[in-house]
Design a protein around this motif. Sequence first.
Motif, PDB file in Angstrom:
ATOM      1  N   LYS A 181       0.824  -1.205   0.000  1.00 19.51           N
ATOM      2  CA  LYS A 181       0.000   0.000   0.000  1.00 19.51           C
ATOM      3  C   LYS A 181       0.862   1.261   0.000  1.00 19.51           C
ATOM      4  N   GLN A 182       1.963   1.221   0.723  1.00 25.24           N
ATOM      5  CA  GLN A 182       2.863   2.369   0.766  1.00 25.24           C
ATOM      6  C   GLN A 182       3.433   2.664  -0.620  1.00 25.24           C
ATOM      7  N   LEU A 183       3.911   1.613  -1.310  1.00 24.68           N
ATOM      8  CA  LEU A 183       4.444   1.797  -2.663  1.00 24.68           C
ATOM      9  C   LEU A 183       3.359   2.276  -3.610  1.00 24.68           C
ATOM     10  N   ALA A 184       2.178   1.674  -3.514  1.00 19.80           N
ATOM     11  CA  ALA A 184       1.088   2.048  -4.410  1.00 19.80           C
ATOM     12  C   ALA A 184       0.728   3.524  -4.257  1.00 19.80           C
ATOM     13  N   GLN A 185       0.639   3.991  -3.010  1.00 16.70           N
ATOM     14  CA  GLN A 185       0.291   5.399  -2.791  1.00 16.70           C
ATOM     15  C   GLN A 185       1.404   6.323  -3.273  1.00 16.70           C
ATOM     16  N   ARG A 186       2.645   5.906  -3.051  1.00 19.17           N
ATOM     17  CA  ARG A 186       3.791   6.704  -3.514  1.00 19.17           C
ATOM     18  C   ARG A 186       3.761   6.829  -5.031  1.00 19.17           C
ATOM     19  N   ILE A 187       3.481   5.729  -5.706  1.00 24.27           N
ATOM     20  CA  ILE A 187       3.432   5.747  -7.170  1.00 24.27           C
ATOM     21  C   ILE A 187       2.286   6.617  -7.663  1.00 24.27           C
TER      22      ILE A 187
ATOM     23  N   ASP B 291       0.852   9.166  -6.178  1.00 21.10           N
ATOM     24  CA  ASP B 291       1.169  10.580  -5.956  1.00 21.10           C
ATOM     25  C   ASP B 291       2.218  11.085  -6.943  1.00 21.10           C
ATOM     26  N   ASP B 292       3.310  10.330  -7.086  1.00 22.06           N
ATOM     27  CA  ASP B 292       4.397  10.772  -7.962  1.00 22.06           C
ATOM     28  C   ASP B 292       3.970  10.795  -9.429  1.00 22.06           C
ATOM     29  N   HIS B 293       3.232   9.773  -9.834  1.00 14.20           N
ATOM     30  CA  HIS B 293       2.857   9.687 -11.244  1.00 14.20           C
ATOM     31  C   HIS B 293       1.807  10.709 -11.618  1.00 14.20           C
ATOM     32  N   THR B 294       0.948  11.044 -10.677  1.00 14.95           N
ATOM     33  CA  THR B 294      -0.040  12.084 -10.955  1.00 14.95           C
ATOM     34  C   THR B 294       0.653  13.412 -11.210  1.00 14.95           C
ATOM     35  N   LYS B 295       1.628  13.742 -10.382  1.00 11.86           N
ATOM     36  CA  LYS B 295       2.379  14.987 -10.568  1.00 11.86           C
ATOM     37  C   LYS B 295       3.207  14.938 -11.851  1.00 11.86           C
TER      38      LYS B 295
ATOM     39  N   GLY C  51       7.170   1.450 -16.570  1.00 13.92           N
ATOM     40  CA  GLY C  51       6.717   2.379 -15.546  1.00 13.92           C
ATOM     41  C   GLY C  51       7.112   3.800 -15.886  1.00 13.92           C
ATOM     42  N   MET C  52       6.432   4.760 -15.298  1.00 11.96           N
ATOM     43  CA  MET C  52       6.785   6.154 -15.529  1.00 11.96           C
ATOM     44  C   MET C  52       6.451   6.956 -14.282  1.00 11.96           C
ATOM     45  N   PRO C  53       7.363   6.973 -13.294  1.00  8.64           N
ATOM     46  CA  PRO C  53       7.106   7.710 -12.078  1.00  8.64           C
ATOM     47  C   PRO C  53       7.350   9.191 -12.246  1.00  8.64           C
TER      48      PRO C  53
END
Length: 216
Positions: free
Chosen positions: A78-84, A86-90, A207-209
């Motif tokens: 869940k931590q990785l998913a939320q990080r991804i 947030d980062d990918h949205t930005k 992937g594209m963070p």
Amino acid sequence: MTVRPISLVLGTVLLAGLSCSAFAQSSTGQDSSDRMTHSMQSDGSHDAMFMRKAAAANMAEIQAGRIALDKSSNAQVKQLAQRIIDDHTKAGDQLMSIAQRKQVSLPTEPMPMQKQEADHLKSLSGSAFDQAYAQAMVKDHRKAIKLFGMESASGSDPDLKQFASTTLPALKMHLQMAEQLPGGSGMHHDAMDHHSATPMDDSGSMGMPASGSSTH
């Protein structure tokens, strides 16, 4: 009686020679211009392709992250998913801004293969889901690191080169987090295979963070 015709003939030949020379120089100049234009178009096409691939993959990673938040009970997942997310949205917002300035149309949804991967994740649950998600993130982010590294090193557009360069640290952070998940480390050697990690693969599984968790 014969001097005048001979002079006319010589004059005609001289004019013809000058015309041919001028035409040859013009053709050579046009060929050089065409080659330069083609080279510029080729470079631009590469950058546009990078933007489209990155945008589609970005949306796919956000979608996978949302699936992970919904289906997983593992705190690390869940931590990785939320990080991804947030980062990918930005990162998506930043890439869209660049694309608008360059007048490049970006896709509005992930690629077909990416949709299939999302459907596969949706069909799993429990530890099977966690392992499949970890493996997908390791595989995709290793491909992304190669893709963004190539754009950073050889892209022709300064804005995109900077975008790729500043994105790489987040890519590597996401990869490190994914490798620490159950099942993630098992993808390490396979993902390093250059044949299986083609960055511009039309399957779109890369992937594209974002360029940074706190800067974008």
